[in-house]
Design a protein around this motif. Sequence first.
Motif, short mmCIF file in Angstrom:
data_model
loop_
_atom_site.label_atom_id
_atom_site.label_comp_id
_atom_site.label_asym_id
_atom_site.label_seq_id
_atom_site.Cartn_x
_atom_site.Cartn_y
_atom_site.Cartn_z
N VAL A 625 36.68 44.87 33.30
CA VAL A 625 37.06 44.84 34.72
C VAL A 625 35.93 44.23 35.56
CG1 VAL A 625 37.48 46.32 36.73
CG2 VAL A 625 38.76 46.68 34.62
N SER A 629 36.50 40.97 37.64
CA SER A 629 36.23 41.07 39.08
C SER A 629 35.30 39.95 39.52
CB SER A 629 35.60 42.43 39.40
OG SER A 629 36.48 43.48 39.07
N LEU A 632 37.28 36.80 39.52
CA LEU A 632 38.18 36.84 40.68
C LEU A 632 37.40 36.52 41.96
CD1 LEU A 632 41.02 37.46 41.73
CD2 LEU A 632 40.35 39.87 41.91
N THR A 663 33.91 43.62 46.80
CA THR A 663 35.13 43.36 46.02
C THR A 663 34.91 43.71 44.55
OG1 THR A 663 35.75 41.57 47.53
CG2 THR A 663 36.79 41.58 45.34
N SER A 666 34.52 47.47 44.20
CA SER A 666 35.77 48.20 44.43
C SER A 666 36.69 48.11 43.21
CB SER A 666 36.48 47.62 45.67
OG SER A 666 35.66 47.77 46.81
N PHE A 667 36.89 46.89 42.72
CA PHE A 667 37.77 46.73 41.54
C PHE A 667 37.21 47.50 40.33
CE2 PHE A 667 39.33 42.55 43.47
CZ PHE A 667 40.53 43.12 43.85
N THR A 668 35.90 47.44 40.18
CA THR A 668 35.28 48.13 39.04
C THR A 668 35.37 49.65 39.20
OG1 THR A 668 33.73 46.28 38.81
CG2 THR A 668 33.20 48.34 37.64
N ILE A 670 37.67 51.38 40.62
CA ILE A 670 39.03 51.84 40.27
C ILE A 670 39.13 52.09 38.76
CG2 ILE A 670 41.46 51.19 40.21
CD1 ILE A 670 40.98 49.68 42.85
N GLN A 671 38.58 51.13 37.97
CA GLN A 671 38.63 51.31 36.52
C GLN A 671 37.78 52.49 36.07
OE1 GLN A 671 40.52 50.66 34.21
NE2 GLN A 671 39.86 48.97 32.87
N TYR A 715 45.46 47.59 33.81
CA TYR A 715 44.66 47.25 34.98
C TYR A 715 43.87 45.97 34.74
CZ TYR A 715 41.40 47.76 38.87
OH TYR A 715 40.65 47.56 40.00
N LEU A 719 44.43 42.41 36.91
CA LEU A 719 43.38 41.61 37.53
C LEU A 719 43.35 40.20 36.95
CD1 LEU A 719 40.38 44.12 37.82
CD2 LEU A 719 41.96 43.39 39.61
N CYS A 723 43.89 36.82 39.10
CA CYS A 723 42.87 35.77 39.06
C CYS A 723 43.46 34.46 38.60
CB CYS A 723 41.74 36.20 38.14
SG CYS A 723 40.34 35.07 38.07
#
Length: 812
Positions: A625, A629, A632, A663, A666-668, A670-671, A715, A719, A723
């Motif tokens: 992730v 991320s 992305l 960013t 945040s994405f990381t 969540i994982q 997840y 992503l 991307c």
Amino acid sequence: MGGDYIVGGVFSIHNYLHTVKHNYTIIPEPPTCTGSIDSRELRFSRAMVFAIEEINNSTELLPGIILGYQIYDSCASVPLAMHVTFQLSNGLDPVFYASNNCSQSGMVMAIVGESGSTPSISMSRIIGSFNIPQVSHFATCACLSDKQQYPSFFRTIPSDQFQSDALAKLIKHFGWTWIGAVRSDSDYGNNGMASFLDAAEKEGICVEYSESFHRTHPRSRIQRVADIICRSTAMVVLAFVASGDMKILLKELSRKPSPPRQWIGSEAWVTNPDMLSFSICAGAIGFGIQQSVIPGLREFLLDLSPTKVAASPLLTEFWEDAFNCRLGKDAAKDESVCDGTEDIETIQDLYTDTSQLRITNMVYKAVYAIAHAIHNAVCQDMNAKTQCDIFTRIESKQVLSQLKKVNFSKNGYDVSFDANGDPVARYELVNWQKSESGSIEMVPVGHYDGSLPEGQEFLINRNLTWVEGATQVPVSVCSDSCPPGTRKVLQKGKPICCYDCIPCPEGEISNDTDSPDCFPCPEELWSNAERDTCFPKPVEFLSFDEVLGIILAAFSVGGACLAIITAAVFFRHRASPIVRANNSELSFLLLFSLTLCFLCSLTFIGAPSDWSCMLRHTAFGITFVLCISCVLGKTIVVLLAFKATLPGSNVMKWFGPLQQRMTVVSFTFIQVLICAIWLGLSPPFPMKNLSIYQERIILECALGSAIGFWVVLGYIGLLAVFCFVLAVLARKLPDNFNEAKLITFSMLIFCAVWITFIPAYVSSPGKFTVAVEIFAILASSFGLILCIFAPKCYIILFKPEKNTKKHLMNKN
């Protein structure tokens, strides 16, 4: 011979009865016997006379009382045996007293005989009604133990029930499970064989055939039995046959060469010295009555003068046959006259052979048992002296009552009867062995005592000789024993001794010979190649010692090194336009995450443990992730960079370095949150998978919660797709600066790898499941690093002229 009390005797001195067709018009003549004299039976009758004379001369047994005897020849014939029984039962001379009461003073007190079971049965049915006791010396049929049918029957020889049990144990002892059986078609043979078959079934012995015959049957019947014996596959033959019948069968077998057979004999013939002339029975074994010694008997048997012989028709016939001369003056012209110089000691005959006194001793004991019964009825011990009342007349039923109680010892041999009129079963195991001179001898090799506890009755105390002089026990089985690792399967339509040996299936064993079933190994054990032992199943996992593990580990370390080298190149040229233009901060973070992606695959190799199972899936999910991320973020930067060039656009201020970092975080995060929930509720754990392979254990990491695993994977996929879509949108931007195409291609590889991973992961067995997951991690990681960073490194290292701002802005 007359006496105070008469004892009857019935013996089969001849073997055949002369049959006459009656016309019912004249009174038939008395029956007569034919054939030669059976010297052995003659010896039995003479032993009875010897015993009576010995008793009459005794001062302890029946002192002052004379026993008389009446001995008859039954010719081994039931009709004649019944005829003489009636004669013995009817009495001899009536005596009248003053009271006019008629007493049958000459009626016998008891009867010794008969030698055969069938005549004995007929006799016992007659005299049982008159309460006249019968003591047989050679009738062994188990049926005679039935006191309801034969209340006055006793015997000094054991019942065939004991012999049948002993024979079955003997056969089982030598491992013979497949035998043939022949029997006399008489009460002796049929009842004896029935008892044996019951005992054999209990011992697990199978009988290939069971044939009956009798010496009076036509020769075709005897030939059929002989042919069955020769054609059979059973090496061992049990013969429950009378001597006269066995002689006929052996003569038939001797007419032509026959395959060797190991004979097992009943006492009726196996201890008969007259049978030793048949060499085809060399090696025979069987049970016989114990060999004994009777002092003075041989001298009595040899004490035959012409005068004594002439007084007895039977002795006269025997004498004339033995010396081939005629007594008296009525000799024919071609016959010689006995001149008185004949010496009975010079002849070799069963009559004079006292080296094997077995049944003779049974006759001797029978006479003494009757004498003791009479003694107990008429005599009393007073002041240490025995007094007998010779004036008191007793009846046979009193003798019958006393016979049930007799218990004495004579010449070292005990005499007593149980409730069925049977003695204690004691046998001697005899073996027919060839002597140095080539003749066959009867050799005692063991004994059987029915009074001993079960399992201790049977004893062999010397070596045996088998058929054809062999010293090894012959084999007689329908099927060879099934070795460990196999099980027995019965052959259809055949006895239980005939079976096939079927190897045990994988995972099952049999560690015993002739096992009826195979038994499954415990869950964590497996059968060896021989199927006779369970050993621990090999534990399988992807290890660093095997080739596949080494290759994957090498690629993992190599990928991490590649990422580090790329980062070093970028750091060395961090001031160059191509590095600065591609958001160097995200590039370094991406290279760091790729390094972790490569290294996390190492946690999948090696024996699973609690920590490694939790680490491998969570580390994989979080690092990927982080990686996606970063990609992305780079994609969004590329898009916004070109949007910002439009007049009046201030997009880049909303996605500056801080926003880019947020960013990625945040994405990381969540994982990380998903993995934390997964580990908190149902974390992965090591387990032994026994269901994929039967023969080995797969040591793997169970997911704990499959939902948690697929959410982590989903997840990452979400992503990656997002991307990929953004990268596609940026594909028409200017080529030189456009990183979106490289990202598009890398995401295309990434998605293709993980889409194909799902079916491959589900269908791969054992350690290959882990290998597929490692391959997917390495393939997608190499796809990202090669597609995104390889072109830039190429320009930096090999095309520095293109690493200019003009070239990047496409202003050449």
